[in-house]
Write a protein that holds these residues in place. Structure first.
Motif, PDB file in Angstrom:
ATOM      1  N   LEU A   4       0.991  -1.188  -0.020  1.00  0.00           N
ATOM      2  CA  LEU A   4      -0.026  -0.097  -0.039  1.00  0.00           C
ATOM      3  C   LEU A   4       0.876   1.167   0.052  1.00  0.00           C
ATOM      4  N   GLN A   5       0.723   2.086  -0.862  1.00  0.00           N
ATOM      5  CA  GLN A   5       1.490   3.307  -0.984  1.00  0.00           C
ATOM      6  C   GLN A   5       0.625   4.550  -0.271  1.00  0.00           C
ATOM      7  N   VAL A   6       1.008   5.169   0.681  1.00  0.00           N
ATOM      8  CA  VAL A   6       0.425   6.258   1.041  1.00  0.00           C
ATOM      9  C   VAL A   6       1.255   7.413   0.960  1.00  0.00           C
ATOM     10  N   GLU A   7       0.405   8.411   0.550  1.00  0.00           N
ATOM     11  CA  GLU A   7       1.057   9.842  -0.047  1.00  0.00           C
ATOM     12  C   GLU A   7       1.147  10.573   1.500  1.00  0.00           C
ATOM     13  N   PRO A   8       2.127  11.510   1.742  1.00  0.00           N
ATOM     14  CA  PRO A   8       2.313  12.224   2.937  1.00  0.00           C
ATOM     15  C   PRO A   8       1.104  13.117   2.670  1.00  0.00           C
ATOM     16  N   VAL A   9       0.701  13.563   3.864  1.00  0.00           N
ATOM     17  CA  VAL A   9      -0.267  14.850   3.785  1.00  0.00           C
ATOM     18  C   VAL A   9       0.455  15.839   4.630  1.00  0.00           C
ATOM     19  N   GLU A  10       0.121  16.988   4.059  1.00  0.00           N
ATOM     20  CA  GLU A  10       0.732  18.261   4.789  1.00  0.00           C
ATOM     21  C   GLU A  10      -0.323  18.771   5.818  1.00  0.00           C
TER      22      GLU A  10
END
Length: 90
Positions: A4-10
């Motif tokens: 699972l690829q999780v995009e970083p959240v700002e």
């Protein structure tokens, strides 16, 4: 199995960077025989910039005659809450 690829959240660093909703959800208050605690809660709500449109208050039935006066004092505080744009349901 694929990972699972999780995009970083700002996330915002300051509260001023958080947008407020146009309307608050209803506020739910439980009260019983503590008008001394309910009064500052209502005062704090009245001082908020963003006001709720509804307050739902739940007050348990009294256990004995001693509970009647403080329970009624809680009801009276809620009835006296002054905000023409906020409906208080007891």
């Amino acid at each position: 199995m694929a990972s699972l690829q999780v995009e970083p959240v700002e996330l915002p660093k300051y509260l001023r960077d958080v947008s407020l909703p146009p309307q608050l959800p209803p506020i739910v208050i439980t009260a019983f025989t503590r008008p001394d605690l309910l009064a500052p809660v209502l005062k704090s709500l009245a001082a908020q910039t963003l006001q709720p449109k509804e307050i739902w208050a739940f007050i348990d039935g009294t256990r004995n005659r001693q509970d009647e006066v403080p329970a009624q004092a809680c009801i009276d505080l809620l009835k006296d809450y002054e905000n023409p744009d906020c409906a208080v349901h007891i």
